[in-house]
Scaffold this active site. Structure first.
Site: not given
Ligand code: 13P
Length: 363
Positions: A56, A147, A188, A230, A301, A363
């Site tokens: 990673r 975020k 987001e 976002k 983003s 995510y």
């Molecule tokens: P993607 O652009 O791959 O959808 O991911 C952005 C992101 O930060 C999701 O939390």
């Protein structure tokens, strides 16, 4: 007894506003490199690389060692906790590498998506416990923004009113805690692209979700000038049989934003949501050429749509590192142009590009 609300001072507001503007200054967007250990594992497995801390780190190093060409394309990088404390092969902290380019450092502060009891399979996002202390520490460690991702899904019964209001409320709680520590919150509320819904339905749901988010922000007295949004672009579901042009996607997206996002918000940085790299760039470009007025900067983003080519070029081999970094720089440059409505696709047909869609993506 009356007590004082914890309000921001004028100096704190100024600082937050300037930071938000700096992240999305013209031609710049955000690299979302904040995949959790599990999400990064899925990515690495796709290219035959084992999910170890070292691998990673190696991949993040490929991104972060991009040369000065990215300085005018990327205004912020979102880190995962682990990455925030990692170093390059030469012992330079990743945070320093990014800040030395004049790019701001952000950190994912949520602790992931969990089931929301009382709903049919919907979710909320956890991580408010200890958030204030974590923000204070991250600020000391170089983070300027944060975020928090909430996830909403769409089918005949979802998103429910409960999921919409719960997720809006938690985004507002998170935002106000960040701002107390001088950290700009990126808000987001991602509506997943899973399903066969058409563009109209995605627009309708996006409007409902964003309206609830900004109602909650108002109730929590979040300082909007010191935030960034976002959102998902308004697109048809991945299984929808109807094809829409980039202009139609742009019109639906901007219409939804204009109906719900206050002009006080300085910038909107879209997630890519499993679109191919090229598709996401073309859509962003169309959004910036859409003949509707908008008061915000509209940029990217992206996670997958900035990293997919780099990951495929790398495949865990040392000799591929340079070309992987070049792939990332190329996508950063393309998206910088798209954020200004100046990108002319040379790759032609969108569908020819590999989708990076993952169902119910975590995510
Ligand atoms: P993607 O652009 O791959 O959808 O991911 C952005 C992101 O930060 C999701 O939390």
């Amino acid at each position: 007894m009356t007590t004082q609300a914890l309000l921001l001072t004028e100096a704190q507001k100024k600082d937050l506003h300037e930071t938000a503007l700096c992240i999305v200054s013209p031609g710049k967007g955000i690299l979302a490199a904040d995949e959790s250990v599990g999400s990064m594992g899925k990515r690495l497995t796709q290219v035959g690389v084992e999910n170890t801390e070292e691998n990673r780190r190696q991949f993040r190093q490929i991104l972060f060692s991009a040369d000065d060409r990215i300085n005018s394309c990327i205004g912020g990088v979102i880190f995962f906790h682990e990455t925030l404390y990692q170093h390059s092969d030469h012992g330079v902290p990743f945070v320093k590498m990014i800040r030395d380019k004049g790019i701001l450092v952000g950190v994912k502060v949520d602790k992931g998506v969990v089931p929301l009891p009382g709903t049919y399979g919907e979710t909320t996002t956890q991580g408010l416990d200890g958030l204030s202390e974590r923000c204070a520490q991250y600020k000391k460690d170089g983070a300027a923004f944060a975020k928090w991702r909430c996830v909403l899904r769409m089918n005949d019964t979802s998103p429910s009113q409960l999921a919409v209001s719960e997720n809006a409320n938690i985004l507002a709680r998170y935002s106000s805690i960040c701002q107390q520590h001088g950290i700009v919150p990126i808000i987001e509320p991602e509506i997943l692209p899973d399903g066969d819904h058409d563009l109209k339905r995605c627009q309708h749901v996006t409007e409902k979700v964003l309206a609830a988010v900004y109602k909650a922000m108002s109730e929590h007295r979040v300082y909007l000038e010191g935030t960034l949004l976002k959102p998902n672009m308004v697109t048809p579901g991945h299984s929808c049989s109807i094809k829409y042009s980039p202009e139609e996607v742009a019109m639906a997206t901007l219409t939804a934003l204009r109906r719900t996002v206050p002009p006080a918000v300085p910038g909107v940085a879209f997630l890519s949501g499993g679109q191919s790299e090229e598709e996401a760039s073309i859509h962003l470009n169309s959004i910036n050429n859409c003949p509707l007025n908008r008061p915000w900067i509209l940029t990217f983003s992206f996670g997958r749509a900035l990293q997919a080519s780099a990951l495929r070029a790398w495949r865990g081999h040392k000799e591929n590192e340079k070309s992987a970094t070049e792939q990332f720089i190329r996508r950063a440059e393309v998206n910088s142009l798209a954020s200004q409505g100046k990108y002319t696709s040379t790759d032609g047909y969108i569908e020819a590009n590999q989708r990076v869609y993952g169902s119910c993506y975590a995510y």
